[in-house]
Design a protein around this motif. Structure first.
Motif, PDB file in Angstrom:
ATOM      1  N   GLU A  14      -3.676 -55.344   5.957  1.00 12.32           N
ATOM      2  CA  GLU A  14      -1.973 -55.565   5.488  1.00 12.32           C
ATOM      3  C   GLU A  14      -2.146 -57.339   5.577  1.00 12.32           C
ATOM      4  O   GLU A  14      -1.659 -57.913   5.253  1.00 12.32           O
TER       5      GLU A  14
ATOM      6  N   LEU B  67       5.245 -56.779   2.640  1.00 13.13           N
ATOM      7  CA  LEU B  67       3.867 -55.382   3.281  1.00 13.13           C
ATOM      8  C   LEU B  67       4.914 -55.324   4.483  1.00 13.13           C
ATOM      9  O   LEU B  67       3.983 -54.210   5.147  1.00 13.13           O
TER      10      LEU B  67
ATOM     11  N   SER C  97       3.620 -54.044  12.503  1.00 12.98           N
ATOM     12  CA  SER C  97       3.746 -53.213  11.021  1.00 12.98           C
ATOM     13  C   SER C  97       4.664 -52.878  11.317  1.00 12.98           C
ATOM     14  O   SER C  97       5.554 -51.604  12.670  1.00 12.98           O
TER      15      SER C  97
END
Length: 167
Positions: free
Chosen positions: A23, A96, A156
């Motif tokens: 990522e 992302l 994330s």
């Protein structure tokens, strides 16, 4: 999947999932596409449309370098500008759904982003990112040297966040 636990000043534990190496690399690549697009647009406008190169050719080398650097300063400061303005995200990170956070529970500050940005020279620019890659893979919190020094991590935002209250 690396899990980070942040204990806030209110004694609340927040569990995040650290952003994966893939990522982070993909976000870095997307950001490079934005930088390249900016450079192309600036070149076309300034040097083709406005013919600044004709004005610059009569200048000495240092003045020419100053003009070119001025036009490309946003590329140089891209990460610092966006992470500061977008609360720890660049456009690539935002796409992302990853972001920079402090690992002590506080909001990341301008000084944290500056430290991360300065360490990009060592992490990413020297040896083509090998230092950053090794650091991220070997650290328990998936941190590169800039993150370690600034006390930050990249998380994330796609996964659920678990919050527990300590008594």
């Amino acid at each position: 999947m690396v899990e980070l636990q942040i204990n806030t000043t209110q004694n609340v534990n927040i569990k995040f999932t650290a952003a994966s190496v893939g990522e982070r690399i993909l976000a870095y690549g997307i950001d490079w596409l934005f930088k390249i697009a900016y450079a192309i647009v600036v070149y076309q406008i300034m040097f083709k449309l406005l013919k600044i190169d004709e004005l610059v050719k009569d200048m000495d080398n240092w003045s020419q370098a100053a003009v070119f650097i001025t036009f490309y300063l946003p590329v140089i400061f891209y990460t610092l500008i966006f992470e500061t303005l977008l609360d720890g995200q660049t456009p690539g990170k935002r796409i992302l759904k990853i972001k920079v956070v402090k690992i002590d529970g506080y909001q990341a500050s301008l000084s944290d982003f500056i430290v991360r940005w300065i360490f990009r020279i060592v992490d990413l620019n020297m040896m083509s990112g090998v230092v950053a890659l090794i650091s991220i893979i070997t650290r328990s919190k998936n941190q590169r040297l800039g993150d370690i020094t600034a006390g930050t991590a990249v998380i994330s935002l796609k996964n659920n966040v678990n919050i527990t209250f300590n008594n």
